[in-house]
Design an enzyme around this catalytic site. Structure first.
Site, PDB file in Angstrom:
ATOM      1  CD  GLU A 248      22.298  64.624  62.999  1.00 24.53           C
ATOM      2  OE1 GLU A 248      22.008  65.000  64.173  1.00 24.53           O
ATOM      3  OE2 GLU A 248      21.720  64.607  62.026  1.00 24.53           O
ATOM      4  CB  CYS A 249      25.345  67.466  68.880  1.00 25.01           C
ATOM      5  SG  CYS A 249      23.484  66.959  69.214  1.00 25.01           S
ATOM      6  N   GLY A 250      25.385  64.078  68.054  1.00 23.79           N
ATOM      7  CA  GLY A 250      25.424  62.807  68.823  1.00 23.79           C
ATOM      8  C   GLY A 250      23.834  62.352  69.444  1.00 23.79           C
TER       9      GLY A 250
END
Length: 268
Positions: A248-250
């Site tokens: 996940e990128c956040g």
């Protein structure tokens, strides 16, 4: 102005989110996910607009299959604000693809970027994406993606967020309900239960394009420095992102410890 669903709204209250106030309905997420768990994507988008009105926004990355959600949502809510977080490191093909879809679908596009330019960030912190450790990647994502997204939600006074997450993409996304909550606003996932065949059939039925990198073997694409084509050695398509160090990128992760604990306990 919000339009309240009588089935799930318990009460209206003012909610203070990152320095601004707006009316946010108190929704029974468990009841809503039972009601809409198997509803088709169009029904869920229509419910979102009827419930949240002008507080409803959507996001896009102009990734491999971005045309699906953009067409699906704008066919129901044509002028919905479409947030695009431009990191400044996207491939040239992504910028061209974004221009093509914006013109074709007449998108009400809202572009947000970090106030720290790529050059300034590299001068201050180095090439964070090249460090190949999770802390550096997380710092990069916070600067280039998470902060601009939080600012976008605030400035657009969003009360609900439509996104094209699918359960078959990451372990975190498998745990999500079709209606949840993040960063103080509601989150609606119309195509959470779709698979690759559903995506292909929708694109074909509406004569919509894939991102150009699809023909180069990419199944997911983000920044040029942290995306690559899928190979026979990859066990998961997300291995092709972030050097395989994280999924996940956040943007779609809980932003506070309380949110994380709520997610863990409710699986929403």
């Amino acid at each position: 102005m919000l339009h309240n669903s009588p089935i799930a709204v318990q009460e209206n209250k003012q909610y203070n989110h990152q320095g601004y106030r707006y009316h946010l309905p108190e929704l029974d997420l468990e009841t809503l996910n039972e009601e809409f768990g198997q509803a088709d994507a169009h029904t869920l988008v229509k419910w979102g607009y009827e419930t949240f009105g002008e507080g409803l926004i959507m996001t896009t990355s102009f990734g491999i299959q971005a045309a699906v959600m953009l067409h699906l949502v704008t066919s129901i809510v044509p002028n919905i604000p479409v947030i695009w977080i431009d990191t400044g490191y996207l491939p040239a093909e992504t910028y061209k693809f974004a221009e093509e879809l914006t013109e074709r679908l007449k998108l009400n596009l809202k572009v947000y970027q970090s106030p720290i330019s790529p050059a300034r960030m590299e001068a201050m912190y180095g090439r964070l994406w090249a460090e190949k450790d999770v802390d550096s990647l997380n710092r990069y994502d916070q600067i280039r993606k998470v902060e601009p997204m939080q600012r976008a939600l605030k400035e657009l006074r969003a009360t609900s967020w439509l996104t094209g997450l699918r359960g078959d993409q990451t372990k975190h996304r498998q745990s999500l309900g079709r209606i949840g909550k993040q960063s103080g606003i509601y989150k609606i996932l119309p195509i959470l239960n779709w698979n690759a065949r559903d995506i292909y059939q929708y694109l074909t039925a509406h004569d919509l394009p894939y991102h150009p990198f699809f023909d180069l073997g990419y199944t997911t694409v983000g920044d040029w420095h942290s995306s690559r084509p899928l190979t026979a050695d990859d066990s998961d398509e997300r291995d092709t992102r972030f050097h395989g160090l994280k999924q996940e990128c956040g943007l779609h992760l809980p932003q506070t410890q309380a949110e994380a604990q709520s997610l863990d306990s409710s699986l929403l």
